[in-house]
Design a protein around this motif. Sequence first.
Motif, PDB file in Angstrom:
ATOM      1  N   ALA A 190      20.460  14.481 -68.256  1.00  0.00           N
ATOM      2  CA  ALA A 190      22.121  15.643 -68.874  1.00  0.00           C
ATOM      3  C   ALA A 190      22.861  16.650 -67.902  1.00  0.00           C
ATOM      4  N   ARG A 191      21.504  17.830 -67.101  1.00  0.00           N
ATOM      5  CA  ARG A 191      21.891  18.855 -66.721  1.00  0.00           C
ATOM      6  C   ARG A 191      22.295  18.165 -65.185  1.00  0.00           C
ATOM      7  N   GLN A 192      22.047  16.808 -64.774  1.00  0.00           N
ATOM      8  CA  GLN A 192      22.792  17.122 -63.548  1.00  0.00           C
ATOM      9  C   GLN A 192      23.301  15.688 -63.316  1.00  0.00           C
ATOM     10  N   GLY A 193      23.968  15.431 -64.399  1.00  0.00           N
ATOM     11  CA  GLY A 193      24.866  14.787 -65.023  1.00  0.00           C
ATOM     12  C   GLY A 193      25.063  12.978 -63.899  1.00  0.00           C
ATOM     13  N   ILE A 194      23.163  12.640 -64.663  1.00  0.00           N
ATOM     14  CA  ILE A 194      23.495  11.575 -63.826  1.00  0.00           C
ATOM     15  C   ILE A 194      22.869   9.954 -65.249  1.00  0.00           C
ATOM     16  N   ALA A 195      23.843   9.212 -64.870  1.00  0.00           N
ATOM     17  CA  ALA A 195      23.828   7.915 -65.733  1.00  0.00           C
ATOM     18  C   ALA A 195      22.462   7.781 -66.825  1.00  0.00           C
ATOM     19  N   HIS A 196      22.743   7.905 -68.232  1.00  0.00           N
ATOM     20  CA  HIS A 196      22.037   7.592 -69.047  1.00  0.00           C
ATOM     21  C   HIS A 196      20.536   6.400 -68.707  1.00  0.00           C
ATOM     22  N   ASP A 197      21.292   5.296 -68.198  1.00  0.00           N
ATOM     23  CA  ASP A 197      20.706   4.322 -67.310  1.00  0.00           C
ATOM     24  C   ASP A 197      19.502   4.312 -66.272  1.00  0.00           C
ATOM     25  N   THR A 198      19.843   5.700 -65.663  1.00  0.00           N
ATOM     26  CA  THR A 198      19.540   5.499 -64.170  1.00  0.00           C
ATOM     27  C   THR A 198      17.545   5.831 -64.341  1.00  0.00           C
ATOM     28  N   PRO A 199      17.210   4.706 -63.397  1.00  0.00           N
ATOM     29  CA  PRO A 199      15.212   4.319 -63.591  1.00  0.00           C
ATOM     30  C   PRO A 199      14.856   5.997 -63.608  1.00  0.00           C
ATOM     31  N   ASP A 200      13.969   6.463 -63.648  1.00  0.00           N
ATOM     32  CA  ASP A 200      12.893   6.789 -63.921  1.00  0.00           C
ATOM     33  C   ASP A 200      12.850   7.026 -62.619  1.00  0.00           C
ATOM     34  N   GLU A 201      12.506   6.177 -62.135  1.00  0.00           N
ATOM     35  CA  GLU A 201      12.206   6.638 -60.882  1.00  0.00           C
ATOM     36  C   GLU A 201      12.935   7.175 -59.755  1.00  0.00           C
TER      37      GLU A 201
END
Length: 458
Positions: free
Chosen positions: A259-270
Motif C-alpha cells: 500500500a505504501r509503494q502503490g503496488i497492486a494488491h495481487d502482486t506475489p510476495d516474492e
Amino acid sequence: MTDLTTLLEVGGPLAALGGGAAYARARRPGLYWSTVGLPISTARLLGSYSSVMEACGLTVAPSRLRALAVKATTRREVRPVPPRRGIIRPTSTGLRIRLRLAPGQEPADVAASAERLRHAWGVHAVYVTTVKPGVVELRLVGFDVLQRVRMPRKTPGGLLKVPVALREDATPFVRDYRTIPHQLTLGATLSGKSMYLRHLITGLARQPVALVGIDCKRGVELSPFAARLSALATDPEQAAELLPVLVKEMEDRYDLIKARQGIAHDTPDEEITSDIWGLPETERPVPVVLFVDEVAELFLVATRKEEERRDEMVTQLIRLAQLGRAAGIYLEVCGQRFGAELGKGATMLRAQLTGRVCHRVNDEASAKMALGDIAPEAVFAACAIAPERPGLAVAGDTSGGWSRIRTPYLSLGDAAETCREWAHLVPDLPALKPFRPDAPARPTETPDPVVHPRPVTD
C-alpha cells in the motif's frame, strides 16, 4: 655469614616478586600482561622483527636503488627487505600492528606464518586481518581471553545488535539481526546454549523489539523472561496456534508495504524487494524476534494427527525464514540435535538460517549439520570443545568465516530482573495478545516485625 645474610636479604624480595608474577599469570592474566608480558613481547618484536620476517619467508629482494645506496654508503651485506612496520599499539589484551606488504606479497602469506610469529614473539595467538589493499593488521593476543571472559567496555550497539560473546581474538561477537536475520544455535546439555540465549534476550529486552518464544520444555527456559515476552508457547499444541498468527502478521506487513509503494494488491510476495525499513518511522511496524528452543520437539510425532500438525508447523517456520526478514520478523532456532533424520523440512529450514553457532554437541553429525557447509575446520573445532569449558562455541555464517567465541556468565535471576525492568517496552501487537504469558509478580521482601518490649507496670 655476611654473604649468606646479604643473599637472603636480596633473594627474599626476588622470590616474592617471582611468586607474585606466577600467581598473576595464572589467576590474573590481564594484570600480568599489562605489567610483565607487554614490555617483554614488545622488546622481542622490536629486536627480532627483521630476522623473524626473514625466517618466515616474508621478505623480498631489495630494489636496485636501495641495493646501490647500501653498497655506496656502507660495506654491509644487502639483505632482503621485510614488510614496512607501523606503530605498535598496545591494548589490554595484546598488541596491534599494521604491516605494509611488499610488491608480490598477499595477506595469505602473513596468515600462513601466524603460528611462527606467535612462538617467535611469545604471545598466545596472532590473527591477521586485511585493512585495505596492501595493508594488513596483526592482532597479537597476550593470553587466553576465553578462559575468563570479560567483555570490552566499548562494544558496538544499535537496534537489533547485541554483543553476546567474546571472540578468541579479544573482539566482541555481535549478533546483528539486520545483517544475519536468522540463526541456528546448537548445543548439548550443559554446553552453554542457555547462557547464550539469556544474553540475547536481555540485550534485546532493552530495545523496542517484540520478543516471541516457543519453548516446548513446558516453558522452563523462557518463562523467567515472561515479563518482556509478547507471546509464549510452551508445547507443540500452542506452537501450532502461534505460528499461523505470526505468518498472518507477516502477510499484513507485506500488505502495508504494498500500500505504501502503490503496488497492486495481487502482486506475489516474492516479487517485492523492499522491506519495512523503507517505511517512514511513524508507520514502521515493530521488529519481531522469534526464539524457538528445542526445535526437535516440533518435529517429533507419534500419531498421524501429530504428523499433519508437524508438517503445518514446519511449513510455517520455513515461510517465516524465507519471507520474514523483509517484514521485520527474525528467527533464532535453538536445539540440542538437528539433522535430516528429524523429518521432512529440516534441511530446507536449515538452508534459510544464515548464522550458525555450535556449542559442544554429542555427535559429529550435529556439528556437520550446523557447520559442514561453512568449512570442515569449523566442524573439527566444534567437536574439540571440552566439557570443562561451558559457553565455548564456534560461530560462523554462510560466507565461510568462523571463529571461536565464549559467552560470559549471566545468572538466571539477573536476566529475569532485566526483563522485568524493561517490561514497559513490550509493544502493542493485538494479534499476539492471546498468547501473552502471565508475568510472575516481583518477589517482595517481608519486613521483619519490630518487637516492642512489654511496658513495665505496677
